[in-house]
Enzyme design. Structure first.
Site, mmCIF file in Angstrom:
data_model
loop_
_atom_site.group_PDB
_atom_site.id
_atom_site.type_symbol
_atom_site.label_atom_id
_atom_site.label_comp_id
_atom_site.label_asym_id
_atom_site.label_seq_id
_atom_site.Cartn_x
_atom_site.Cartn_y
_atom_site.Cartn_z
ATOM 1 N N GLY A 1 -12.125 -20.781 24.711
ATOM 2 C CA GLY A 1 -12.897 -21.299 25.852
ATOM 3 C C GLY A 1 -12.013 -21.729 27.014
ATOM 4 O O GLY A 1 -12.285 -22.724 27.687
ATOM 5 N N ALA B 1 0.835 -1.208 0.000
ATOM 6 C CA ALA B 1 0.000 0.000 0.000
ATOM 7 C C ALA B 1 0.869 1.257 0.000
ATOM 8 O O ALA B 1 0.583 2.215 -0.738
ATOM 9 C CB ALA B 1 -0.916 -0.012 1.224
ATOM 10 N N THR C 1 2.949 -5.216 14.631
ATOM 11 C CA THR C 1 3.438 -6.131 15.676
ATOM 12 C C THR C 1 2.286 -7.033 16.087
ATOM 13 O O THR C 1 1.157 -6.564 16.210
ATOM 14 C CB THR C 1 3.976 -5.390 16.918
ATOM 15 O OG1 THR C 1 4.061 -6.319 18.014
ATOM 16 C CG2 THR C 1 3.095 -4.238 17.370
ATOM 17 N N ILE C 2 2.591 -8.290 16.312
ATOM 18 C CA ILE C 2 1.498 -9.198 16.704
ATOM 19 C C ILE C 2 0.998 -8.891 18.112
ATOM 20 O O ILE C 2 -0.069 -9.325 18.502
ATOM 21 C CB ILE C 2 1.908 -10.688 16.608
ATOM 22 C CG1 ILE C 2 3.038 -11.028 17.577
ATOM 23 C CG2 ILE C 2 2.249 -11.073 15.184
ATOM 24 C CD1 ILE C 2 3.227 -12.532 17.794
ATOM 25 N N ASP C 3 1.775 -8.116 18.901
ATOM 26 C CA ASP C 3 1.438 -7.926 20.326
ATOM 27 C C ASP C 3 0.244 -7.000 20.586
ATOM 28 O O ASP C 3 -0.321 -7.018 21.680
ATOM 29 C CB ASP C 3 2.652 -7.371 21.087
ATOM 30 C CG ASP C 3 3.741 -8.413 21.275
ATOM 31 O OD1 ASP C 3 3.548 -9.558 20.824
ATOM 32 O OD2 ASP C 3 4.788 -8.084 21.869
ATOM 33 N N ARG D 1 -6.981 -28.918 22.710
ATOM 34 C CA ARG D 1 -8.209 -29.307 23.420
ATOM 35 C C ARG D 1 -8.594 -30.758 23.123
ATOM 36 O O ARG D 1 -9.025 -31.493 24.005
ATOM 37 C CB ARG D 1 -9.373 -28.412 23.006
ATOM 38 C CG ARG D 1 -9.498 -27.190 23.861
ATOM 39 C CD ARG D 1 -10.912 -26.646 23.861
ATOM 40 N NE ARG D 1 -11.012 -25.594 24.843
ATOM 41 C CZ ARG D 1 -11.071 -25.796 26.151
ATOM 42 N NH1 ARG D 1 -11.075 -27.019 26.646
ATOM 43 N NH2 ARG D 1 -11.140 -24.796 26.979
ATOM 44 N N HIS E 1 7.103 -18.923 17.902
ATOM 45 C CA HIS E 1 7.132 -18.122 16.676
ATOM 46 C C HIS E 1 6.158 -18.573 15.594
ATOM 47 O O HIS E 1 5.999 -17.859 14.601
ATOM 48 C CB HIS E 1 8.556 -18.081 16.116
ATOM 49 C CG HIS E 1 9.466 -17.218 16.945
ATOM 50 N ND1 HIS E 1 10.011 -17.668 18.125
ATOM 51 C CD2 HIS E 1 9.882 -15.943 16.794
ATOM 52 C CE1 HIS E 1 10.754 -16.699 18.655
ATOM 53 N NE2 HIS E 1 10.688 -15.648 17.866
#
Ligand code: F6P
Length: 323
Positions: free
Chosen positions: A186, A22, A126-128, A155, A253
């Site tokens: 959950g 972009a 950032t993924i955070d 799970r 990661h």
């Protein structure tokens, strides 16, 4: 303004490529020459800077990682390193920078801006999701979905073996990934640095679950949890609940990679464009973010120093919904 450069720095995040695409195309649309700096500030110091055309960013919107590569540069923390970086900027005649990254990236950008006055606009990648001045950072949504996919699988095996699982997700100083993953998956409990936790609290939650005939339980632990990492907490829990079958997994990661979700592609596209438009409007020293669906520019100072609060009601919600 005739020439701008784009860089990605710090931890990579899915959707950074959409932001690069972009920024490059918005620059070209506005008749600018656009350059890509390879490996963030390291590339700026080394002079690893390449001219980018529209075709250079085609077929990347769907790809994780960053085509510009990323690094954490110690040299850029020194005045000598920044002087070298400035020489390269002058050599190429670059008049504006789009810096895609997190806290560390914007700290570097702010210092560089103050020293040399090159207008810079940050794009939160950032993924955070720990940056003030935007509802979401690029990569967060993809990371949460990756973590959720893993949790769904855990799970299955936890349920088959009637086990307790501690799952550690990323988030150096923030519990955003943990809380969203915990709600979506959950979980019985979520442990985040924004909320005080205790081993006794963990034991109570697990014991109450067993009393209510729960055969398996899952606790999501943020990497930055004050009490310790998921391994430490699981060892403590085993000591106090020897009759329970307890395991732990660190997702690591894997959360940083993969194809970006629609949300991250769209966020990256909007913010890459907003950064270039901001530069053309004469803005500098700010991060482009989106709050309530509107583009907002927040000073680097605030985006770095102010803490985006985590909604504590969500932690309470996890407790209510896991009875
Ligand atoms: O900031 C993103 C992040 O993935 C954090 O969640 C984590 O603490 C850190 O980066 C890991 O960084 P590195 O790339 O140095 O392993």
């Amino acid at each position: 303004m005739k020439k701008i450069a784009v860089l990605t720095s710090g931890g990579d995040a899915p959707g950074m490529n959409a932001a690069i695409r972009a920024a490059v195309r918005a620059g070209l649309y506005n008749h600018l020459e656009v350059y890509g700096i390879i490996r963030g500030y390291k590339g700026l110091i080394d002079g690893d800077i390449r001219r980018l055309e529209s075709k250079d960013v085609s077929n990347i919107i769907q790809r994780g990682g960053t085509i510009l590569k990323s690094a954490r540069s110690d040299e850029f923390r020194t005045k000598q390193g920044r002087d070298k970086a400035y020489e390269n900027i002058i050599k190429l005649g670059i008049e504006g920078i789009v810096a895609i990254g997190g806290n560390g990236t914007f700290t570097g950008a702010e210092i560089f801006m103050k020293e040399f006055g090159i207008p810079t606009i940050g794009v939160p990648g950032t993924i955070d999701n720990d940056l003030y001045g935007t509802d979401y950072t690029i990569g967060f949504d993809t990371a949460v979905n990756t973590a959720l996919d893993a949790i769904d699988k855990i799970r299955d095996t936890a349920d088959s073996h009637d086990r307790v699982f501690f799952v550690e997700v990323m988030g150096r100083d923030s519990g955003y990934i943990a809380i969203q993953t915990g709600i979506g998956g959950g979980a019985e409990m979520v442990m985040v640095p924004e909320n005080p936790d205790s081993i006794e609290g963990v034991i109570d939650t697990l014991s109450a679950g067993r009393d209510r005939k729960k055969s398996s339980s899952l606790i999501v632990v943020a990497e930055g949890e004050d009490l310790g990492d998921a391994h430490y907490i699981s060892v403590k829990a085993k000591e106090m609940l020897p009759h329970m079958d307890i395991r732990m997994t660190t997702l690591g990661h894997v959360q940083r990679g993969g194809a970006p979700t629609a949300l991250d592609r769209i966020l990256g596209s909007r913010l890459g464009l907003a950064a270039v438009e901001g530069l053309l409007e004469g803005r500098k020293d700010v991060m482009a973010g989106i709050i309530n669906d509107q583009v907002v520019y927040t000073s680097f100072h605030d985006s770095i120093n102010l803490k985006k609060p985590l909604n504590k009601d969500l932690i309470k919600m996890v407790n209510i919904l896991s009875i």
